[in-house]
Design a protein around this motif. Structure first.
Motif, mmCIF file in Angstrom:
data_model
loop_
_atom_site.group_PDB
_atom_site.id
_atom_site.type_symbol
_atom_site.label_atom_id
_atom_site.label_comp_id
_atom_site.label_asym_id
_atom_site.label_seq_id
_atom_site.Cartn_x
_atom_site.Cartn_y
_atom_site.Cartn_z
ATOM 1 N N MET A 1 -10.244 13.125 6.089
ATOM 2 C CA MET A 1 -11.292 12.271 5.711
ATOM 3 C C MET A 1 -10.461 10.813 4.854
ATOM 4 O O MET A 1 -10.817 9.861 5.538
ATOM 5 N N ALA A 2 -9.974 11.151 4.453
ATOM 6 C CA ALA A 2 -9.265 10.421 3.421
ATOM 7 C C ALA A 2 -8.273 8.860 4.605
ATOM 8 O O ALA A 2 -8.032 8.232 4.762
ATOM 9 N N SER A 3 -7.763 9.793 5.626
ATOM 10 C CA SER A 3 -6.571 9.207 6.441
ATOM 11 C C SER A 3 -7.692 8.845 7.341
ATOM 12 O O SER A 3 -7.327 7.881 6.825
ATOM 13 N N ALA A 4 -8.946 8.242 7.970
ATOM 14 C CA ALA A 4 -9.764 7.805 8.818
ATOM 15 C C ALA A 4 -9.818 6.526 7.702
ATOM 16 O O ALA A 4 -9.962 5.531 8.178
ATOM 17 N N ARG A 5 -10.443 6.915 6.496
ATOM 18 C CA ARG A 5 -10.600 5.487 5.694
ATOM 19 C C ARG A 5 -9.061 4.807 5.071
ATOM 20 O O ARG A 5 -9.862 3.157 5.520
ATOM 21 N N LEU A 6 -8.115 5.264 5.392
ATOM 22 C CA LEU A 6 -7.575 4.316 5.326
ATOM 23 C C LEU A 6 -6.887 3.717 6.630
ATOM 24 O O LEU A 6 -6.438 2.253 6.924
ATOM 25 N N LYS A 7 -7.446 4.322 7.639
ATOM 26 C CA LYS A 7 -6.131 3.602 9.000
ATOM 27 C C LYS A 7 -8.043 2.491 9.117
ATOM 28 O O LYS A 7 -7.029 0.854 9.486
ATOM 29 N N TYR A 8 -8.829 2.582 9.037
ATOM 30 C CA TYR A 8 -9.997 2.059 8.905
ATOM 31 C C TYR A 8 -9.952 0.248 8.230
ATOM 32 O O TYR A 8 -10.214 -0.534 8.674
ATOM 33 N N LEU A 9 -9.582 1.361 6.592
ATOM 34 C CA LEU A 9 -8.794 0.177 5.803
ATOM 35 C C LEU A 9 -8.018 -1.165 6.293
ATOM 36 O O LEU A 9 -8.112 -2.088 5.986
ATOM 37 N N SER A 10 -6.517 -0.433 6.100
ATOM 38 C CA SER A 10 -6.028 -1.018 7.351
ATOM 39 C C SER A 10 -6.499 -2.380 8.127
ATOM 40 O O SER A 10 -6.105 -2.922 8.411
ATOM 41 N N LEU A 11 -7.062 -1.798 9.086
ATOM 42 C CA LEU A 11 -7.599 -2.478 10.700
ATOM 43 C C LEU A 11 -8.836 -3.903 9.560
ATOM 44 O O LEU A 11 -8.082 -4.600 9.817
ATOM 45 N N GLY A 12 -9.621 -3.493 8.833
ATOM 46 C CA GLY A 12 -10.480 -4.382 8.060
ATOM 47 C C GLY A 12 -8.764 -5.977 7.681
ATOM 48 O O GLY A 12 -9.367 -6.426 7.740
ATOM 49 N N VAL A 13 -8.535 -5.200 6.830
ATOM 50 C CA VAL A 13 -7.290 -5.779 5.898
ATOM 51 C C VAL A 13 -6.769 -6.537 7.278
ATOM 52 O O VAL A 13 -6.326 -7.875 6.775
ATOM 53 N N LEU A 14 -6.640 -6.253 8.236
ATOM 54 C CA LEU A 14 -5.322 -6.638 9.161
ATOM 55 C C LEU A 14 -6.106 -8.698 9.950
ATOM 56 O O LEU A 14 -5.357 -8.647 10.098
ATOM 57 N N VAL A 15 -7.094 -7.461 9.817
ATOM 58 C CA VAL A 15 -8.022 -8.854 10.875
ATOM 59 C C VAL A 15 -8.843 -9.935 9.846
ATOM 60 O O VAL A 15 -8.222 -10.654 10.068
ATOM 61 N N PHE A 16 -8.898 -9.677 8.489
ATOM 62 C CA PHE A 16 -8.965 -10.724 7.462
ATOM 63 C C PHE A 16 -7.702 -11.422 7.765
ATOM 64 O O PHE A 16 -8.192 -12.861 7.342
ATOM 65 N N GLN A 17 -5.917 -10.135 6.990
ATOM 66 C CA GLN A 17 -5.376 -11.245 6.629
ATOM 67 C C GLN A 17 -4.856 -12.239 8.452
ATOM 68 O O GLN A 17 -4.421 -13.423 7.578
ATOM 69 N N THR A 18 -4.429 -11.763 9.262
ATOM 70 C CA THR A 18 -4.757 -12.221 10.410
ATOM 71 C C THR A 18 -5.556 -13.434 11.187
ATOM 72 O O THR A 18 -5.193 -15.049 10.922
ATOM 73 N N THR A 19 -7.192 -13.446 10.132
ATOM 74 C CA THR A 19 -7.804 -15.060 10.964
ATOM 75 C C THR A 19 -7.528 -15.569 10.115
ATOM 76 O O THR A 19 -7.713 -17.075 10.209
ATOM 77 N N SER A 20 -7.747 -14.924 8.545
ATOM 78 C CA SER A 20 -7.445 -16.612 7.295
ATOM 79 C C SER A 20 -6.303 -17.043 7.686
ATOM 80 O O SER A 20 -6.414 -17.943 6.816
ATOM 81 N N LEU A 21 -4.983 -16.532 7.760
ATOM 82 C CA LEU A 21 -3.937 -16.854 7.585
ATOM 83 C C LEU A 21 -3.759 -18.448 8.530
ATOM 84 O O LEU A 21 -3.575 -19.256 8.232
ATOM 85 N N VAL A 22 -4.062 -17.742 9.804
ATOM 86 C CA VAL A 22 -4.144 -19.027 10.608
ATOM 87 C C VAL A 22 -4.865 -19.621 10.214
ATOM 88 O O VAL A 22 -4.791 -21.006 10.275
ATOM 89 N N LEU A 23 -6.086 -19.321 9.950
ATOM 90 C CA LEU A 23 -6.979 -20.511 9.666
ATOM 91 C C LEU A 23 -6.877 -22.066 8.756
ATOM 92 O O LEU A 23 -6.588 -23.594 8.492
ATOM 93 N N THR A 24 -6.496 -20.869 7.838
ATOM 94 C CA THR A 24 -6.089 -21.764 6.271
ATOM 95 C C THR A 24 -5.479 -22.631 6.759
ATOM 96 O O THR A 24 -4.408 -23.541 5.963
#
Length: 313
Positions: A1-24
């Motif tokens: 369960m913890a591993s699955a949460r870390l996977k989806y957390l890393s996914l969300g952070v990666l989407v946020f970081q990539t999109t935000s970095l390009v636009l800003t």
């Protein structure tokens, strides 16, 4: 369960970081403000400092916030292993060049075009993985890479315009500079990424220690590049000329990028990374079109870009 949460957390952070970095980053390089524009070479240096300090804090946290343990780890893993440390000089120098090229690219391309074109790094990464790591790709993966190349070519296809000839010539020249910067960044990203992955899998050192080693060389190369290309401007107006809230946001997001990739390598997989990249392209395109209003989408660019990424995963 913890591993699955870390996977989806890393996914969300990666989407946020990539999109935000390009636009800003795009916004910061096109923002009309009083005074000089901030130096891209300076932003790269500051981002490396932030990344090193963050990784040091993470290493400091692991043994229970012990300064003695931190000193021991850094001495044993960095100072007492000079060969292992020097191996990071190659990808570090390439990453420093790549980071500077991305500023050049986003100064000359809209966010959506940059995002789709930069996905050619999937092709270069695949080719270097085959040649350096001995990996084998399936038929669908090779097909997806061909579709990706076709999609990127169609994104760069000239469109009809009623603009003045001088403006068209200037726009074409700027786009050529931007596309060239992205293509070189794609090649450097593919090689450096596979080289770094090979080093990580052949050693037992912590990912954060490896990031400290990477950041140390990146800081040296970044300072050298800043003094070589912008030394006179730094002496005249200082290293932090033109810095504002947007600039610091770009620097922080760029530093976060290195940490996110390390987390993705550890907790996520290629499927999640592929979906994160695809989602980031869609978000960047929508925001670039509706908010920044600097992108004229076509059905070819969105179709080929997204389908090739989903096929590859």
């Amino acid at each position: 369960m913890a591993s699955a949460r870390l996977k989806y957390l890393s996914l969300g952070v990666l989407v946020f970081q990539t999109t935000s970095l390009v636009l800003t980053m795009r916004y910061s390089r096109t923002l009309q403000a009083e005074g000089p524009r901030y130096l891209a070479s300076s932003a790269v240096v500051v981002a490396e400092v932030m990344k090193i300090l963050t990784c040091v804090l993470l290493v400091f946290k692991c043994p229970g916030y012990s300064m003695r343990a931190l000193n021991s780890i850094l001495r044993q893993e960095i100072l007492h292993k000079p060969i292992e440390t020097l191996k990071l000089a190659i990808p570090s120098g390439i990453y420093t060049l790549q980071n500077n090229l991305l500023y050049v690219a986003l100064s000359n391309l809209d966010a959506a075009t940059y995002q789709v074109t930069y996905q050619l790094k999937i092709l270069t990464t695949a080719l270097f993985s085959v040649s350096m790591l001995g990996r084998r790709l399936g038929v669908y993966q090779w097909l997806s890479l061909l579709i990706l190349m076709a999609g990127v070519a169609l994104v760069q296809w000239p469109s009809d315009s009623t603009a003045a000839p001088e403006k068209e010539a200037h726009s074409a020249g700027s786009q050529f500079v931007g596309v060239t910067a992205v293509l070189v960044a794609c090649c450097s990203s593919g090689f450096a990424g596979v080289y770094f992955e090979k080093i990580l899998k052949e050693s037992k050192q912590s990912v954060w220690v490896r990031n400290i080693q990477l950041g140390m060389f990146g800081l040296v190369f970044g300072l050298f590049g800043m003094l070589a290309y912008d030394g006179e401007r730094v002496r005249e107006s200082g290293m932090f000329q033109g810095y504002n809230t947007v600039t610091w946001t770009v620097v922080a997001l760029q530093a976060l990028g290195g940490l996110v990739i390390a987390a993705v390598i550890k907790y996520a997989d290629n499927i999640l990374k592929g979906f994160a990249t695809s989602l980031s392209i869609i978000l960047s395109t929508l925001i670039s079109y509706f908010l920044l209003q600097d992108f004229d989408p076509s059905r070819w660019s969105s179709t080929f870009g997204s389908e090739s990424l989903l096929l590859y995963t």
